[in-house]
Motif scaffolding. Structure first.
Motif, PDB file in Angstrom:
ATOM      1  N   ILE A  33       0.838  -1.202   0.000  1.00  0.00           N
ATOM      2  CA  ILE A  33       0.000   0.000   0.000  1.00  0.00           C
ATOM      3  C   ILE A  33       0.870   1.247   0.000  1.00  0.00           C
ATOM      4  CG2 ILE A  33      -1.673   1.332   1.358  1.00  0.00           C
ATOM      5  CD1 ILE A  33      -2.876  -1.404   2.224  1.00  0.00           C
ATOM      6  N   LEU A  34       1.943   1.241   0.786  1.00  0.00           N
ATOM      7  CA  LEU A  34       2.855   2.381   0.813  1.00  0.00           C
ATOM      8  C   LEU A  34       3.450   2.625  -0.573  1.00  0.00           C
ATOM      9  CD1 LEU A  34       4.381   4.558   2.411  1.00  0.00           C
ATOM     10  CD2 LEU A  34       6.099   2.823   2.947  1.00  0.00           C
ATOM     11  N   ASP A  35       3.871   1.571  -1.253  1.00  0.00           N
ATOM     12  CA  ASP A  35       4.420   1.706  -2.599  1.00  0.00           C
ATOM     13  C   ASP A  35       3.387   2.275  -3.566  1.00  0.00           C
ATOM     14  OD1 ASP A  35       6.808   0.675  -1.643  1.00  0.00           O
ATOM     15  OD2 ASP A  35       6.519  -1.313  -2.541  1.00  0.00           O
ATOM     16  N   LEU A  36       2.145   1.821  -3.461  1.00  0.00           N
ATOM     17  CA  LEU A  36       1.080   2.359  -4.319  1.00  0.00           C
ATOM     18  C   LEU A  36       0.857   3.841  -4.054  1.00  0.00           C
ATOM     19  CD1 LEU A  36      -1.633  -0.460  -4.237  1.00  0.00           C
ATOM     20  CD2 LEU A  36      -0.166   0.182  -6.164  1.00  0.00           C
ATOM     21  N   ARG A  37       0.799   4.218  -2.779  1.00  0.00           N
ATOM     22  CA  ARG A  37       0.596   5.628  -2.425  1.00  0.00           C
ATOM     23  C   ARG A  37       1.747   6.499  -2.918  1.00  0.00           C
ATOM     24  NH1 ARG A  37      -1.635   4.825   3.732  1.00  0.00           N
ATOM     25  NH2 ARG A  37      -3.787   4.414   3.131  1.00  0.00           N
ATOM     26  N   LEU A  38       2.975   6.018  -2.749  1.00  0.00           N
ATOM     27  CA  LEU A  38       4.132   6.775  -3.212  1.00  0.00           C
ATOM     28  C   LEU A  38       4.120   6.919  -4.731  1.00  0.00           C
ATOM     29  CD1 LEU A  38       6.864   5.302  -0.869  1.00  0.00           C
ATOM     30  CD2 LEU A  38       6.063   7.674  -0.887  1.00  0.00           C
ATOM     31  N   GLY A  39       3.773   5.867  -5.430  1.00  0.00           N
ATOM     32  CA  GLY A  39       3.687   5.924  -6.886  1.00  0.00           C
ATOM     33  C   GLY A  39       2.632   6.913  -7.354  1.00  0.00           C
ATOM     34  N   TYR A  40       1.500   6.918  -6.666  1.00  0.00           N
ATOM     35  CA  TYR A  40       0.426   7.851  -6.997  1.00  0.00           C
ATOM     36  C   TYR A  40       0.874   9.287  -6.734  1.00  0.00           C
ATOM     37  CZ  TYR A  40      -4.268   9.896  -7.112  1.00  0.00           C
ATOM     38  OH  TYR A  40      -5.379  10.665  -7.408  1.00  0.00           O
ATOM     39  N   ALA A  41       1.503   9.522  -5.593  1.00  0.00           N
ATOM     40  CA  ALA A  41       1.997  10.865  -5.271  1.00  0.00           C
ATOM     41  C   ALA A  41       3.025  11.308  -6.305  1.00  0.00           C
ATOM     42  CB  ALA A  41       2.607  10.892  -3.870  1.00  0.00           C
ATOM     43  N   TYR A  42       3.922  10.419  -6.699  1.00  0.00           N
ATOM     44  CA  TYR A  42       4.938  10.739  -7.698  1.00  0.00           C
ATOM     45  C   TYR A  42       4.270  11.173  -9.005  1.00  0.00           C
ATOM     46  CZ  TYR A  42       9.267  10.339 -10.410  1.00  0.00           C
ATOM     47  OH  TYR A  42      10.367  10.602 -11.177  1.00  0.00           O
ATOM     48  N   THR A  43       3.287  10.412  -9.438  1.00  0.00           N
ATOM     49  CA  THR A  43       2.568  10.720 -10.679  1.00  0.00           C
ATOM     50  C   THR A  43       1.880  12.073 -10.590  1.00  0.00           C
ATOM     51  OG1 THR A  43       2.223   8.370 -11.102  1.00  0.00           O
ATOM     52  CG2 THR A  43       0.763   9.893 -12.252  1.00  0.00           C
ATOM     53  N   LEU A  44       1.277  12.361  -9.441  1.00  0.00           N
ATOM     54  CA  LEU A  44       0.600  13.650  -9.267  1.00  0.00           C
ATOM     55  C   LEU A  44       1.597  14.803  -9.311  1.00  0.00           C
ATOM     56  CD1 LEU A  44      -1.951  12.717  -6.452  1.00  0.00           C
ATOM     57  CD2 LEU A  44      -2.439  13.113  -8.878  1.00  0.00           C
ATOM     58  N   THR A  52       2.031  19.428  -1.717  1.00  0.00           N
ATOM     59  CA  THR A  52       1.069  19.324  -0.607  1.00  0.00           C
ATOM     60  C   THR A  52      -0.193  18.597  -1.040  1.00  0.00           C
ATOM     61  OG1 THR A  52       1.900  21.345   0.399  1.00  0.00           O
ATOM     62  CG2 THR A  52      -0.295  20.626   1.067  1.00  0.00           C
ATOM     63  N   GLU A  53      -0.760  19.005  -2.170  1.00  0.00           N
ATOM     64  CA  GLU A  53      -1.968  18.335  -2.657  1.00  0.00           C
ATOM     65  C   GLU A  53      -1.683  16.874  -3.000  1.00  0.00           C
ATOM     66  OE1 GLU A  53      -4.888  20.949  -5.083  1.00  0.00           O
ATOM     67  OE2 GLU A  53      -2.835  21.636  -5.557  1.00  0.00           O
ATOM     68  N   SER A  54      -0.500  16.621  -3.513  1.00  0.00           N
ATOM     69  CA  SER A  54      -0.141  15.264  -3.925  1.00  0.00           C
ATOM     70  C   SER A  54      -0.073  14.305  -2.748  1.00  0.00           C
ATOM     71  CB  SER A  54       1.200  15.270  -4.660  1.00  0.00           C
ATOM     72  OG  SER A  54       1.104  16.026  -5.836  1.00  0.00           O
ATOM     73  N   TRP A  55       0.645  14.684  -1.671  1.00  0.00           N
ATOM     74  CA  TRP A  55       0.737  13.744  -0.548  1.00  0.00           C
ATOM     75  C   TRP A  55      -0.605  13.573   0.144  1.00  0.00           C
ATOM     76  CZ3 TRP A  55      -0.306  15.227   4.437  1.00  0.00           C
ATOM     77  CH2 TRP A  55      -0.053  16.549   4.816  1.00  0.00           C
ATOM     78  N   GLN A  56      -1.422  14.617   0.154  1.00  0.00           N
ATOM     79  CA  GLN A  56      -2.743  14.497   0.766  1.00  0.00           C
ATOM     80  C   GLN A  56      -3.649  13.585  -0.057  1.00  0.00           C
ATOM     81  OE1 GLN A  56      -3.735  18.658   1.103  1.00  0.00           O
ATOM     82  NE2 GLN A  56      -2.876  18.790   3.173  1.00  0.00           N
ATOM     83  N   LYS A  57      -3.656  13.769  -1.373  1.00  0.00           N
ATOM     84  CA  LYS A  57      -4.487  12.924  -2.239  1.00  0.00           C
ATOM     85  C   LYS A  57      -4.024  11.470  -2.231  1.00  0.00           C
ATOM     86  CE  LYS A  57      -6.247  16.250  -5.524  1.00  0.00           C
ATOM     87  NZ  LYS A  57      -7.440  15.928  -6.271  1.00  0.00           N
ATOM     88  N   ALA A  58      -2.744  11.256  -1.988  1.00  0.00           N
ATOM     89  CA  ALA A  58      -2.201   9.895  -1.965  1.00  0.00           C
ATOM     90  C   ALA A  58      -2.482   9.178  -0.646  1.00  0.00           C
ATOM     91  CB  ALA A  58      -0.702   9.928  -2.240  1.00  0.00           C
ATOM     92  N   GLY A  59      -3.073   9.871   0.317  1.00  0.00           N
ATOM     93  CA  GLY A  59      -3.500   9.213   1.545  1.00  0.00           C
ATOM     94  C   GLY A  59      -2.530   9.273   2.705  1.00  0.00           C
ATOM     95  N   PHE A  60      -1.529  10.143   2.633  1.00  0.00           N
ATOM     96  CA  PHE A  60      -0.608  10.287   3.758  1.00  0.00           C
ATOM     97  C   PHE A  60      -1.210  11.236   4.789  1.00  0.00           C
ATOM     98  CE2 PHE A  60       2.083   8.726   0.419  1.00  0.00           C
ATOM     99  CZ  PHE A  60       2.937   7.869   1.076  1.00  0.00           C
ATOM    100  N   ASN A  65       6.038  12.156   7.336  1.00  0.00           N
ATOM    101  CA  ASN A  65       6.031  10.716   7.018  1.00  0.00           C
ATOM    102  C   ASN A  65       6.142  10.499   5.512  1.00  0.00           C
ATOM    103  OD1 ASN A  65       5.857   9.787   9.637  1.00  0.00           O
ATOM    104  ND2 ASN A  65       3.633   9.815   9.646  1.00  0.00           N
ATOM    105  N   PHE A  66       5.401  11.301   4.760  1.00  0.00           N
ATOM    106  CA  PHE A  66       5.470  11.206   3.306  1.00  0.00           C
ATOM    107  C   PHE A  66       6.888  11.485   2.812  1.00  0.00           C
ATOM    108  CE2 PHE A  66       5.585  13.908  -0.523  1.00  0.00           C
ATOM    109  CZ  PHE A  66       5.311  12.938  -1.471  1.00  0.00           C
TER     110      PHE A  66
END
Length: 87
Positions: A33-44, A52-60, A65-66
């Motif tokens: 799940i962490l890898d998925l969230r990080l990948g999503y944040a990276y893409t954003l 800021t919007e990216s780490w929040q949308k990715a669920g951190f 921590n992000f």
């Protein structure tokens, strides 16, 4: 989504969830799940969304921590992610 959410959904323990999950994905659910969230944040971030919007949308839950997880995973800081279309 948390490990506990998954365990509750199937009415089993968190250790059982991990034991069943790990042989198929060679990872714990937490790391997956962490890898998925990080990948999503990276893409954003790559697409131009603010960090800021990216780490929040990715669920951190918080930036620190992000930030630590991002550096550990990608070996770069979030603001160093190249934007799409940049050389």
């Amino acid at each position: 989504l948390t490990l506990q959410d998954i365990a509750d959904k199937f009415d089993i323990s968190t250790s059982t969830v991990n034991r069943v999950f790990q042989p198929y994905f060679h990872s714990t659910i937490y790391q997956f799940i962490l890898d998925l969230r990080l990948g999503y944040a990276y893409t954003l971030i790559e697409s131009g969304l603010s960090i800021t919007e990216s780490w929040q949308k990715a669920g951190f839950n918080d930036y620190s921590n992000f930030y630590r997880a991002f550096i550990k995973h990608y070996h770069i800081r979030p603001h160093e992610v190249p934007k799409k279309g940049e050389s």
